[in-house]
Design a protein around this motif. Structure first.
Motif, PDB file in Angstrom:
ATOM      1  N   HIS A   1      53.307  73.398  75.844  1.00 24.35           N
ATOM      2  CA  HIS A   1      54.639  72.886  76.172  1.00 24.35           C
ATOM      3  C   HIS A   1      55.733  73.686  75.472  1.00 24.35           C
ATOM      4  O   HIS A   1      56.831  73.855  75.984  1.00 24.35           O
ATOM      5  N   LEU A   2      55.391  74.155  74.285  1.00 21.74           N
ATOM      6  CA  LEU A   2      56.354  74.953  73.538  1.00 21.74           C
ATOM      7  C   LEU A   2      56.576  76.309  74.224  1.00 21.74           C
ATOM      8  O   LEU A   2      57.710  76.787  74.321  1.00 21.74           O
TER       9      LEU A   2
ATOM     10  N   PHE B   1      60.432  79.795  77.162  1.00 22.12           N
ATOM     11  CA  PHE B   1      60.782  80.667  78.292  1.00 22.12           C
ATOM     12  C   PHE B   1      61.768  79.997  79.249  1.00 22.12           C
ATOM     13  O   PHE B   1      62.558  80.674  79.904  1.00 22.12           O
ATOM     14  N   ASP B   2      61.756  78.669  79.301  1.00 22.99           N
ATOM     15  CA  ASP B   2      62.716  77.989  80.179  1.00 22.99           C
ATOM     16  C   ASP B   2      64.135  78.043  79.631  1.00 22.99           C
ATOM     17  O   ASP B   2      65.109  77.954  80.381  1.00 22.99           O
ATOM     18  N   GLU B   3      64.283  78.200  78.320  1.00 22.34           N
ATOM     19  CA  GLU B   3      65.621  78.201  77.726  1.00 22.34           C
ATOM     20  C   GLU B   3      66.139  79.577  77.341  1.00 22.34           C
ATOM     21  O   GLU B   3      67.329  79.746  77.105  1.00 22.34           O
TER      22      GLU B   3
ATOM     23  N   VAL C   1      55.112  89.854  76.191  1.00 25.51           N
ATOM     24  CA  VAL C   1      56.444  89.336  76.512  1.00 25.51           C
ATOM     25  C   VAL C   1      56.787  88.271  75.476  1.00 25.51           C
ATOM     26  O   VAL C   1      56.057  87.294  75.303  1.00 25.51           O
ATOM     27  N   SER C   2      57.873  88.508  74.787  1.00 23.73           N
ATOM     28  CA  SER C   2      58.231  87.714  73.621  1.00 23.73           C
ATOM     29  C   SER C   2      59.597  87.077  73.823  1.00 23.73           C
ATOM     30  O   SER C   2      60.514  87.718  74.331  1.00 23.73           O
ATOM     31  N   ALA C   3      59.724  85.829  73.416  1.00 26.09           N
ATOM     32  CA  ALA C   3      61.029  85.165  73.505  1.00 26.09           C
ATOM     33  C   ALA C   3      61.198  84.248  72.308  1.00 26.09           C
ATOM     34  O   ALA C   3      60.217  83.767  71.739  1.00 26.09           O
ATOM     35  N   PHE C   4      62.442  84.035  71.948  1.00 19.81           N
ATOM     36  CA  PHE C   4      62.708  83.111  70.841  1.00 19.81           C
ATOM     37  C   PHE C   4      63.984  82.342  71.130  1.00 19.81           C
ATOM     38  O   PHE C   4      64.858  82.793  71.887  1.00 19.81           O
TER      39      PHE C   4
ATOM     40  N   ALA D   1      57.662  82.286  71.406  1.00 21.79           N
ATOM     41  CA  ALA D   1      56.411  82.411  72.172  1.00 21.79           C
ATOM     42  C   ALA D   1      56.179  83.866  72.549  1.00 21.79           C
ATOM     43  O   ALA D   1      57.132  84.615  72.778  1.00 21.79           O
ATOM     44  N   VAL D   2      54.929  84.247  72.568  1.00 21.52           N
ATOM     45  CA  VAL D   2      54.526  85.567  73.052  1.00 21.52           C
ATOM     46  C   VAL D   2      53.394  85.357  74.062  1.00 21.52           C
ATOM     47  O   VAL D   2      52.463  84.594  73.799  1.00 21.52           O
TER      48      VAL D   2
END
Lengths: 212, 212
Positions: A22-23, A28-30, A80-83, A104-105
């Motif tokens: 879920h995290l 990625f949704d935000e 693919v990395s996002a924070f 998340a990666v």
């Protein structure tokens, strides 16, 4: 300041900060913009780019002429990395300063979304950034679809890591102030380039992500 | 939607979007969190982490136990990437949707900041995130300094790329609304975990980066 230093570091460092699927989805949704890393000639290669999540896949897109994306399209491994930076944590000691964040990666190799699915994937992409927007726009032209490379990276059982920190600073030993400065990505009042009314999709996203 | 797709893509795609050294500095001075990419066993490896700029160097820090940082400390090539999302560009056609952004990538190998310089480098780090904060905190202890790995990546003549897009959406062919949704990273009112007064460094950063 090790705690700041560890921010968003590898999961082995802070196993209690591991997150669940879920995290991954929330990040990625935000995030709007994520970072695609790959390896070219043994060197690290990185591109910040718009990324959206559609169920169990991430969608990335770019011009058919974009070199690094073509490399990923040809099967190079990607990460693919996002924070999301949620806060600056202010402690008594510099060492205990930190950040509240979610990250998340997702790793793997991308699949090229073929021509028959591409127009729909582009709608999904726009719709994730600005819900409802595709129905406000004219349909994609054949040349637009042909000029666009769309890549898909599956979010599978075991190809991702998610992490977070939340909550207050470490307890002070002395009588120091400690606290958290909340940080958020804010959309503000749209700047119109035309006299027409602002479309519903734009008003909605600003209402949702703007400050109250 | 190729223009969105190209967002923050490789410089070869949009040479007119190439930036100068001032842009590199601005991106790293505002980003707070950047992304460190490296290569481990031929695979892309990526860590979002706090990064600050100090003159002609980027400073990265972490626990001495952090695996990927140790890999970078041992001489693995890195690419440190940061972006600022400035706006969502809404056009008539989905194809012409885009983002306004500033981005920078610095490549190279890191130098480990040795013990004699490390305490000062940690002060520089904190001071970049919260100007004035180091003088509000007790001095670093020897064990805190010993537990922290500080890496420095030089910003040299030719090891960086900076890019940006700004301005309005593409002109519509029809009578459509076009415009830009400004996006910014906002600090909001600090959440205090103690009854003491909020320190000056915290008030100042919130005043500077909060919405008016």
């Amino acid at each position: 300041m090790t705690d700041v230093s560890n921010v968003l570091s590898d999961l082995t460092r802070k196993p209690d900060r591991g997150g669940d699927r879920h995290l991954v989805d929330a990040v990625f949704d935000e995030c709007v913009v994520a970072t695609v890393s790959t390896v070219i000639d043994g060197q690290p290669w990185v591109i910040p780019t718009l990324v959206v999540r559609d169920g169990d896949r991430l969608l990335i897109h770019g011009s058919t002429g974009a070199g690094a994306l073509r490399h990923a399209a040809a099967g190079a491994p990607v990460a693919v990395s996002a924070f999301l930076l949620d806060g600056i944590v202010v402690a008594e000691r510099q060492f205990d300063h930190s950040a509240n964040y979610r990250s998340a990666v997702v790793r793997g190799t991308c699949r090229v979304v073929d021509k028959t699915e591409r127009s729909a994937a582009l709608d999904v992409f726009t719709d994730a950034l600005l819900p409802g927007r595709p129905t406000e726009c004219p349909p994609h032209s054949a040349s637009e679809v042909a000029a666009t490379l769309v890549l898909e990276l599956s979010i599978a059982e075991d190809n991702w890591v998610a992490k977070q920190r939340s909550g207050p600073a470490a307890e002070p030993e002395g009588d120091a102030w400690t606290g958290v400065i909340p940080v958020r990505q804010t959309y503000t009042t749209p700047v119109s380039n035309s006299h027409r009314d602002i479309p519903a999709s734009v008003s909605a996203v600003v209402a949702r992500t703007g400050l109250p």
